[in-house]
Design a protein around this motif. Sequence first.
Motif, PDB file in Angstrom:
ATOM      1  N   SER A 128       0.862  -1.177   0.000  1.00  0.00           N
ATOM      2  CA  SER A 128       0.000   0.000   0.000  1.00  0.00           C
ATOM      3  C   SER A 128       0.900   1.230   0.000  1.00  0.00           C
ATOM      4  O   SER A 128       2.034   1.184   0.481  1.00  0.00           O
ATOM      5  CB  SER A 128      -0.904  -0.010   1.230  1.00  0.00           C
ATOM      6  OG  SER A 128      -0.124   0.056   2.396  1.00  0.00           O
TER       7      SER A 128
ATOM      8  N   GLY B 124      -8.411  -1.747   2.343  1.00  0.00           N
ATOM      9  CA  GLY B 124      -7.862  -0.402   2.465  1.00  0.00           C
ATOM     10  C   GLY B 124      -7.203  -0.276   3.828  1.00  0.00           C
ATOM     11  O   GLY B 124      -7.565  -0.978   4.764  1.00  0.00           O
TER      12      GLY B 124
ATOM     13  N   SER C 139     -10.940   5.400  -9.144  1.00  0.00           N
ATOM     14  CA  SER C 139     -11.299   5.139  -7.743  1.00  0.00           C
ATOM     15  C   SER C 139     -12.353   4.042  -7.626  1.00  0.00           C
ATOM     16  O   SER C 139     -12.531   3.467  -6.566  1.00  0.00           O
ATOM     17  CB  SER C 139     -11.837   6.406  -7.086  1.00  0.00           C
ATOM     18  OG  SER C 139     -10.828   7.367  -7.013  1.00  0.00           O
TER      19      SER C 139
ATOM     20  N   LEU D  85      -7.646   6.594   4.297  1.00  0.00           N
ATOM     21  CA  LEU D  85      -8.809   5.907   4.840  1.00  0.00           C
ATOM     22  C   LEU D  85      -8.653   5.582   6.309  1.00  0.00           C
ATOM     23  O   LEU D  85      -9.634   5.303   6.989  1.00  0.00           O
ATOM     24  CB  LEU D  85      -9.043   4.606   4.065  1.00  0.00           C
ATOM     25  CG  LEU D  85      -9.262   4.780   2.566  1.00  0.00           C
ATOM     26  CD1 LEU D  85      -9.353   3.435   1.887  1.00  0.00           C
ATOM     27  CD2 LEU D  85     -10.525   5.585   2.316  1.00  0.00           C
TER      28      LEU D  85
ATOM     29  N   HIS E  15     -15.199   3.787  -1.266  1.00  0.00           N
ATOM     30  CA  HIS E  15     -14.092   3.293  -0.459  1.00  0.00           C
ATOM     31  C   HIS E  15     -12.848   4.153  -0.601  1.00  0.00           C
ATOM     32  O   HIS E  15     -11.949   4.100   0.218  1.00  0.00           O
ATOM     33  CB  HIS E  15     -13.777   1.835  -0.825  1.00  0.00           C
ATOM     34  CG  HIS E  15     -14.438   0.871   0.095  1.00  0.00           C
ATOM     35  ND1 HIS E  15     -13.773   0.159   1.056  1.00  0.00           N
ATOM     36  CD2 HIS E  15     -15.730   0.553   0.240  1.00  0.00           C
ATOM     37  CE1 HIS E  15     -14.628  -0.559   1.740  1.00  0.00           C
ATOM     38  NE2 HIS E  15     -15.821  -0.346   1.258  1.00  0.00           N
ATOM     39  N   HIS E  16     -12.802   4.916  -1.669  1.00  0.00           N
ATOM     40  CA  HIS E  16     -11.638   5.773  -1.877  1.00  0.00           C
ATOM     41  C   HIS E  16     -11.947   7.242  -1.632  1.00  0.00           C
ATOM     42  O   HIS E  16     -11.109   8.092  -1.856  1.00  0.00           O
ATOM     43  CB  HIS E  16     -11.090   5.554  -3.277  1.00  0.00           C
ATOM     44  CG  HIS E  16     -10.638   4.141  -3.493  1.00  0.00           C
ATOM     45  ND1 HIS E  16     -11.419   3.207  -4.128  1.00  0.00           N
ATOM     46  CD2 HIS E  16      -9.521   3.505  -3.096  1.00  0.00           C
ATOM     47  CE1 HIS E  16     -10.776   2.050  -4.132  1.00  0.00           C
ATOM     48  NE2 HIS E  16      -9.631   2.191  -3.514  1.00  0.00           N
ATOM     49  N   TYR E  17     -13.197   7.521  -1.235  1.00  0.00           N
ATOM     50  CA  TYR E  17     -13.564   8.921  -1.007  1.00  0.00           C
ATOM     51  C   TYR E  17     -13.844   9.223   0.447  1.00  0.00           C
ATOM     52  O   TYR E  17     -14.078  10.354   0.813  1.00  0.00           O
ATOM     53  CB  TYR E  17     -14.813   9.273  -1.825  1.00  0.00           C
ATOM     54  CG  TYR E  17     -14.472   9.887  -3.150  1.00  0.00           C
ATOM     55  CD1 TYR E  17     -13.920   9.098  -4.146  1.00  0.00           C
ATOM     56  CD2 TYR E  17     -14.681  11.236  -3.399  1.00  0.00           C
ATOM     57  CE1 TYR E  17     -13.592   9.644  -5.366  1.00  0.00           C
ATOM     58  CE2 TYR E  17     -14.353  11.783  -4.621  1.00  0.00           C
ATOM     59  CZ  TYR E  17     -13.815  10.983  -5.602  1.00  0.00           C
ATOM     60  OH  TYR E  17     -13.489  11.524  -6.812  1.00  0.00           O
TER      61      TYR E  17
ATOM     62  N   TRP F 298      -5.921  12.857   0.408  1.00  0.00           N
ATOM     63  CA  TRP F 298      -5.023  11.715   0.502  1.00  0.00           C
ATOM     64  C   TRP F 298      -3.647  12.221   0.894  1.00  0.00           C
ATOM     65  O   TRP F 298      -3.295  13.373   0.643  1.00  0.00           O
ATOM     66  CB  TRP F 298      -4.946  10.983  -0.834  1.00  0.00           C
ATOM     67  CG  TRP F 298      -6.146  10.139  -1.084  1.00  0.00           C
ATOM     68  CD1 TRP F 298      -7.340  10.567  -1.580  1.00  0.00           C
ATOM     69  CD2 TRP F 298      -6.292   8.748  -0.822  1.00  0.00           C
ATOM     70  NE1 TRP F 298      -8.206   9.505  -1.647  1.00  0.00           N
ATOM     71  CE2 TRP F 298      -7.590   8.381  -1.198  1.00  0.00           C
ATOM     72  CE3 TRP F 298      -5.430   7.765  -0.301  1.00  0.00           C
ATOM     73  CZ2 TRP F 298      -8.070   7.083  -1.073  1.00  0.00           C
ATOM     74  CZ3 TRP F 298      -5.909   6.472  -0.198  1.00  0.00           C
ATOM     75  CH2 TRP F 298      -7.212   6.131  -0.570  1.00  0.00           C
TER      76      TRP F 298
END
Lengths: 539, 516
Positions: free
Chosen positions: A57, A508, A202, A62, A222-224, A235
């Motif tokens: 990662s 995540g 995303s 997140l 999940h990415h916001y 991020w």
Amino acid sequence: MKRHDVVLIGGGHNGLVAACYLQRAGLDVLVLEKNAWVGGAATSRDTGTGVTFSNCSYVCSLFRPEIMRDLELPRHGLQVIAYEGGVVFTEDGDYLAAYRDHDAHRREIARFSPRDAEAYETYARDVTRQCRFIQPLLMRTAPDPVSLKPRDIGELLWLARRFGNFTAEEMAATARFWTMSIADFLDEYFETEVLKAYLAISGIIGTALGPMSPGTAYVLLHHYMGEVDGSVGAWGYARGGMGAVTQALASSFRASGGTIRTDAAVEKVLTRGGRATGVVLDSGEEVAARRVVSNADVKRTFLKLVEPADLPEPFLHRVRQFKMRGSSGKLNIALDGMPEFPALPEGCRCTMGDMHFSDSIERLERGYDDWKAGRWSADPFLDMMIPTQLDPTMAPPGQHFMSCFVQYCPPKVEGRDWTDADRDAFAETVVSQIADYSPGFRDRIIGMEVRTPRELEAEVGLTEGNIFQGELTFDQLLFNRPVPGYAQYRSPIPGLYICGSSTHPGGGVMGAPGRNAAREILRDMRLSPKEMRPAHDVL
Amino acid sequence: MTSCDAIVIGGGHNGLTTATVLAKSGRKVMLFEAAEALCASMQTVEIAPGYRTSALSHLVNRLAPEVIRATGLDTACLNRTPAPTVTLGAGEPVVLRGGYGETLDGVSAEEALAFAAFRQKLMAQAAILGRFLTRRPPLPGEITRKDLLPLTTTGLALLRGGRGAARELMRMLLTNVADAADEHLCDDRLRGLMAFDATLGSHMGPRSPGSLLGLYYRLTGSANGIPGAQIVPLGGMGALATAFTAAAERAGVTLRPGTPVARIEAVQGRATGVTLADGTLVQAPVVVSAVHPATTFLQLVDRAEIGTGLTRAFRRHRSRGNVAKLHLALSRVPGFTGVAEADHAGRIVLARSTDHVETAFNPAKYAEFSPDPAMEVVLPSLGQPEMAAEGCTLSALVQFAPYALRGGWAAGKAKLLETILARLEAHAPGLRETIVFADLLPPPEIEARFALPGGHWHHGEMTADQLLFNRPVHAAAGYRTPLDGLWLASAGSHPGGGISGLPGLNAAREILEARP
């Protein structure tokens, strides 16, 4: 022989989060990690190039702020540097940049389409609304809809009330949003292909689906849902690489009295009278514990570490059918200088963020078609970062660490196992794509680490190299994750729990599964999670 | 100026169903249809001298018993044994008989057992989901006492099967057909068939999440009381069209085919009637649109009456067809290799495997057609000399063929026809030399010929985001529309497409309930 209160298999971020909370609740917790280092897929290591890599990662957002505060991670060295912007290079030599600065971002979109610049405001508002609904679900145990337990019914009512706060129109929009494809969703707002391609990523990162597959709009959330220092949707890079997250967790865990043993691979979970009683290591050593928690994915835990005879067949069947198809690979590249991108104006700050070369939804989708056919994509999409522009601790002066997340990359190549030759050919595909946009790029490379699903599985233990420990499709979310009826971190074996990304709310570097699992374990032990402050709505 | 109690726009089977049910309740109903024929997509047409076949739909597999009862439909044309399904893979065919394979020929005993178990599971699940088809969908924010009863009984039916079965349905509901079939079956031909049936008519491949819904929908249907069965009607689909028309006439509906409606009249948010293309104004307190919902709102209604929100919702309503219809007139009955003579009267599916169907779908995403399409073939004239005195007619649904083909259909049509004929020839050697006449209808031609925008016979994609309270769009779900007195009754409304008559029946029931 000493008997621990809890022995935890696997020192990934979720395992460490669970361990911290359990230790802080007064239990004696032992973490067993097979590698010589802790961190799972959130590690930073120098593999001999002189440059530190975020090996798996690579960005941080997140990770739940409640957990950071509860476990005092900043005090244990975690610092997240928000990064700015991003860019998609287009095939015709142009580019679309993204900036943190709202006005700059708007101006950049307007360069392609003033209409899309307007639509972006609506889009951002609508996505935020969806995040607002889903966010509180992350830090709660998913209720079992067919259970008649007061707790499940109470939780369902809570959800219904929360959903009931929506207008009928919002409810209908939510139902659409959860089931539609990211491509269709973006089509409703935008006309600029490159902008859609930038945003679509995303919805598919880490997922074995294409942007045109229904259900990918949800993955977007999940990415916001992340934030950096209270800045929602931002991020950042963990200073020192993603290993800083798990190092801080390990430090916090040790500070509260916990023990970590590395190079301690668990071979089997021991049971007696149908109850988990400890584990046995590959050295043959037995470790006794009142409870066993596994941070390994659901397949590894129940198909490798547990005797099949200890589990009911229907459960085993469901575990075998759980979809964990890896879809991504990664290149970590050490560079002796900052690569040049002639398409960009001098000093463009957009290189600080995520850089992509896929300028249309169609190219992304065609990559998925390759994956379905069992090939790595000849035109892969890259999520490429150079964190050392903002974090000088990872490389000697002048040198850089470049992280290239690559999708799509199948768990097996046309049905057979990956070979070293496949891996090298895969890397060459990626490097040549970058070199197309950055002349002289090849000459800057001083070291490279290539990871296909094979490497991810061997090193981190992620079955089939799936970075989310299981696909994020509707049939594997909420009360279905990982197995219907066992979505509350417990297993059919009393005393054995799972706490990794195979469980709700999924993958995540978020820490939510670990914290939720710890809460359920404490509940079973009739201990109060007093060190756990309530989750809060950020949005 | 004329007036009546209710106007129905569109004389498809759903429009006729609504009109019949309203008329039977004593209302004076007028039905306007633009085309010269009612039920255009269900006509039996003569494609070449002496060769007759069904114009678009060619099988009856979901005509609802409730609709037959409510309209008093004459179903004599359906008095036939259910047709088998033959699925052709690389080797020997598999034949499914009875209601979706009650018995199977051509697979190992082990696979037959696995199929029986999977079939039973799907049928039981479809029966639970089917409870929602015969009534207005539950609308969020407007759950009435009327909705609670079916919701509760559904919940109880779920639990009656045991907690495990309930969990299994909730897990499978939005999964994809490819994974579901892989979990339960080993035979590629059976998996390919299910993949084909689940995706037929939609813009989805078998690997698209949610594609299992298509198969559930198919299995909620029945023919002659047998769930999952299918019938090739005597006299072609036209016989059923005649029956729908006759039922409407018997009920006293004033049928006006060949009479296009120019616009729906509205005053201050209330529909008051319609103006016909010839300028005649017809007034009625109830106007039911049984044409495509996008046509209704983007062409027939004054935009000012419905607002920009609804207009935008319909602009993004997905309704682009992916299937081409093929008609062939053949000088003799073709012989599909390995298929028994009697089984030629069934439905022959050319889908080798899940991967075949998925690979056939891939090009459709990029506005291309598949070089190796999957298809369903019916020989409607078999055993019916009046349909083809000499030889035979062949009717096929071919997927995937996108609505907006890259390079245009003018150039693409001949190429796709050639591709299809080559596939057919491979399975039925000698077929090509017997072709008397061939006609291929890509989606734009289906659109033009049957007034189906996008050439989509479901009047809108049947994906999870366009179902139930989002069908066709949220603001016009549950047959009501933002315009008082204007109702929807086409396949674009809940529960969706196919020759079921349920959208029409449900709409009529809602109208009657709102104005007793």
